[in-house]
Design a protein around this motif. Structure first.
Motif, short mmCIF file in Angstrom:
data_model
loop_
_atom_site.label_atom_id
_atom_site.label_comp_id
_atom_site.label_asym_id
_atom_site.label_seq_id
_atom_site.Cartn_x
_atom_site.Cartn_y
_atom_site.Cartn_z
N LEU A 56 29.21 -54.45 -106.09
CA LEU A 56 28.22 -55.19 -105.31
C LEU A 56 28.83 -56.45 -104.71
O LEU A 56 28.59 -56.78 -103.55
CB LEU A 56 27.01 -55.54 -106.19
N ARG A 57 29.62 -57.17 -105.53
CA ARG A 57 30.25 -58.38 -105.00
C ARG A 57 31.22 -58.04 -103.87
O ARG A 57 31.30 -58.75 -102.86
CB ARG A 57 30.98 -59.12 -106.13
N ARG A 58 31.95 -56.94 -104.04
CA ARG A 58 32.90 -56.54 -103.00
C ARG A 58 32.17 -56.14 -101.72
O ARG A 58 32.60 -56.49 -100.62
CB ARG A 58 33.78 -55.39 -103.50
N LEU A 59 31.07 -55.42 -101.85
CA LEU A 59 30.31 -55.01 -100.67
C LEU A 59 29.79 -56.23 -99.91
O LEU A 59 29.91 -56.31 -98.68
CB LEU A 59 29.15 -54.10 -101.08
N VAL A 60 29.23 -57.19 -100.64
CA VAL A 60 28.72 -58.40 -99.99
C VAL A 60 29.85 -59.16 -99.30
O VAL A 60 29.72 -59.63 -98.16
CB VAL A 60 28.00 -59.29 -101.02
N GLY A 61 30.99 -59.23 -99.96
CA GLY A 61 32.12 -59.92 -99.36
C GLY A 61 32.61 -59.24 -98.10
O GLY A 61 32.96 -59.90 -97.11
N VAL A 63 30.84 -57.37 -96.03
CA VAL A 63 29.87 -57.58 -94.96
C VAL A 63 30.05 -58.97 -94.35
O VAL A 63 30.02 -59.14 -93.12
CB VAL A 63 28.43 -57.40 -95.49
N ARG A 64 30.28 -59.96 -95.19
CA ARG A 64 30.50 -61.31 -94.67
C ARG A 64 31.79 -61.39 -93.86
O ARG A 64 31.86 -62.11 -92.86
CB ARG A 64 30.56 -62.30 -95.83
N GLU A 65 32.77 -60.63 -94.28
CA GLU A 65 34.07 -60.68 -93.61
C GLU A 65 34.11 -59.84 -92.34
O GLU A 65 34.63 -60.27 -91.30
CB GLU A 65 35.15 -60.18 -94.58
#
Length: 546
Positions: A56-61, A63-65
């Motif tokens: 989940l943290r990687r997915l959010v990161g 998307v932000r990137e």
């Protein structure tokens, strides 16, 4: 609504229902997570292999990137092909948006990305309206890639589509994929009870569809609103059967007339009719027949001479008086919270409906058949008009791709008689027959049915105008420029405006205000028969005139 502390978190999902609210919680240790209230029932949520904190943290990161995951229309096509969903429904599932929670359902920008019109988006959402929150969670729980970065790779979304398709087939099987032009045409019918995909699936594989797959046993039960028909196993089978009966049968003529020969949906119509007939012949099926005409009586106590004295005997004792003569069940009305007494209701068993005295007693007791159509649909499905239309489809009289609405293909002998009788060419004769007999011969439809380019259409139209057979005009919601001479009857959506002569020809009744405010009646003729009848009226001097 949510709460969080060192023990975990709880988040409400959905709205309150019967003073209860569903929520999900997550424990961070052995202690119970914080609660939103007194817990009445606990169900373990399905857990797929995807969704760890790290993922989940990687997915959010990511998307932000990188921004949103690129939309892939080929992935939508793969999901549609793998499941038989409509394109709109496949788009919404792939986007994780297959829950309709607001109106309008999608913003303009969202629809542009998905390439969906408003009606398509609404229909796509309705296709999966019966899926529960748990169904949706199970479907999508394990479809994302282990490394979310794959979503941004070329064809990354296609892998997601393939996994969704596999999960869908495991749970629901695969429907036949119908041509997109057929699906889109059905969407334009804007049915309230069925999605376009449900409609098409009933034709391509009727015995696999809810409500049609097996005989339905029903009975009358007590509710807060009075007696109501329910299926014996309480799985909503009778509601699904009625959805299909009330949505499909009134549109069978449209399928026959406006889909081309060889179309999967059109070719499936005779088989679907046979399935309907089999289900209607099941003695355990009980359907609504509407309300009692007050000129016949106001209560069960006044109907014993017509329907006898035997009360209805079902699994539970009714709280109101009733009569059951084997075909018809009559139940008294109930008093609502405002003190109003509802009308006495009628129900019938289609298996026993026919030409006997009991059937005539039922038909004569109904208040208004325009609003409770089940009995009329049953009569038509079993009657000669439906049989001739289905025989016409099965006869393969048309070449593949041809339309019954094109008289040059479906009634060439009538076209020849018109051409000879009026001294015009056969294109003009075919167009004249279409303007005479078809409820909505729009310019776009005529060119589709006849395979004409605009120039050929305009040439045929000019002949009719020159001969004084039609008039040129612009009229609201007509979609055409040629009209039969005489009175024009207006109509508001969803009803079709048309010439008064034509309304009389096909049996459309005017409302009290002079407008057309009724659906098209069930047909009494095949289109070749209708073309021939319309021309016969013209030959006899009873055609349209100023």
């Amino acid at each position: 609504m949510a709460v969080r502390d060192e023990r975990g978190a709880a988040v409400a999902v959905g709205w309150n229902r019967d003073r209860l609210r569903k929520f999900v919680d997550l424990r961070t240790g052995e202690a119970d997570a914080p609660s939103l209230g007194v817990i009445e029932e606990v169900t373990d949520a399905p857990r797929g292999g995807w969704g760890s904190a790290e993922q989940l943290r990687r997915l959010v990161g990511l998307v932000r990137e990188r921004g949103p995951v690129p939309w892939d229309h080929q992935a939508v096509a793969a999901l549609r092909e793998g499941t038989g969903m409509g394109r709109a429904a496949a788009s919404l599932v792939l986007a994780g948006m297959h829950v309709r929670g607001r109106i309008p359902f999608l913003e303009n920008e969202e629809r542009e990305i998905l390439r969906l019109k408003v009606a398509e988006a609404e229909d796509g959402a309705s296709e999966h309206a019966r899926l529960t929150a748990l169904d949706r969670l199970e479907l999508l729980a394990d479809v994302l890639p282990e490394d979310p970065a794959e979503l941004w790779e070329p064809h990354g979304m296609r892998g997601v589509a393939e996994r969704i398709a596999e999960a869908w087939r495991e749970r629901y099987g695969r429907r036949t994929v119908v041509p997109e032009r057929t699906h889109n045409a059905v969407v334009e019918l804007q049915m309230l009870r069925l999605s376009a995909a449900d409609f098409c699936a009933a034709f391509t594989n009727p015995t696999a569809e809810p409500g049609l797959s097996a005989p339905v046993d029903t009975w009358i039960k007590n509710t807060d609103h009075g007696p109501m028909v329910s299926d014996a196993n309480a799985r909503w089978d009778v509601a699904r059967f009625e959805d299909r009966l009330l949505s499909i049968v009134p549109n069978l003529f449209w399928v026959y007339a406006e889909l081309p020969a060889g179309d999967l949906v059109r070719e499936g119509a005779p088989g679907l009719v046979r399935v309907f007939q089999e289900r209607l012949n099941h003695p355990g099926l009980l359907l609504d027949a509407g309300t009692l005409d007050r000129e016949v009586g106001a209560s069960v106590a006044e109907l014993h001479e017509r329907f006898g004295y035997q009360p209805y005997a079902g699994p539970e004792r009714l709280e109101v008086a009733s009569i059951d003569d084997g075909l018809t069940v009559v139940t008294d009305g109930v008093v609502d919270r405002r003190g109003h007494l509802s009308r006495t209701r009628l129900y019938f068993r289609p298996a026993f409906y026919g030409a006997d005295e009991r059937s005539r007693a039922l038909s004569g007791a109904r208040f208004d058949s325009r609003y409770d159509r089940e009995l009329g649909l049953v009569e038509w499905l079993r009657g000669p008009d439906c049989a001739r239309i289905m025989e016409r489809i099965e006869s393969a009289a048309l070449p593949a791709g041809a339309y019954e609405t094109n008289p040059a293909a479906s009634a060439p002998d009538v076209v020849a008689r018109v051409a000879g009788g009026l001294g015009i060419d056969e294109d003009a004769a075919a167009l004249y027959l279409q303007l005479l007999a078809l409820s909505a011969p729009t310019d776009r439809s005529v060119r589709t049915w006849n395979g004409w380019k605009p120039a050929r259409h305009q040439k045929a139209a000019a002949v009719l105008v020159e001969r004084g057979l039609v008039v040129e005009d612009k009229r609201p919601r007509a979609g055409r420029q040629l009209f039969l001479p005489g009175e024009w009857i207006h109509a508001k959506k969803p009803y079709q405006p048309m010439e008064a002569w034509k309304a009389d020809l096909i049996g459309v009744d005017r409302s009290y205000n002079g407008l057309l405010e009724s659906p098209l009646p069930l047909p009494t003729r095949t289109l070749p028969e209708l073309f021939a009848h319309a021309w016969a009226l013209v030959e006899d001097g009873a055609g349209p005139s100023l």
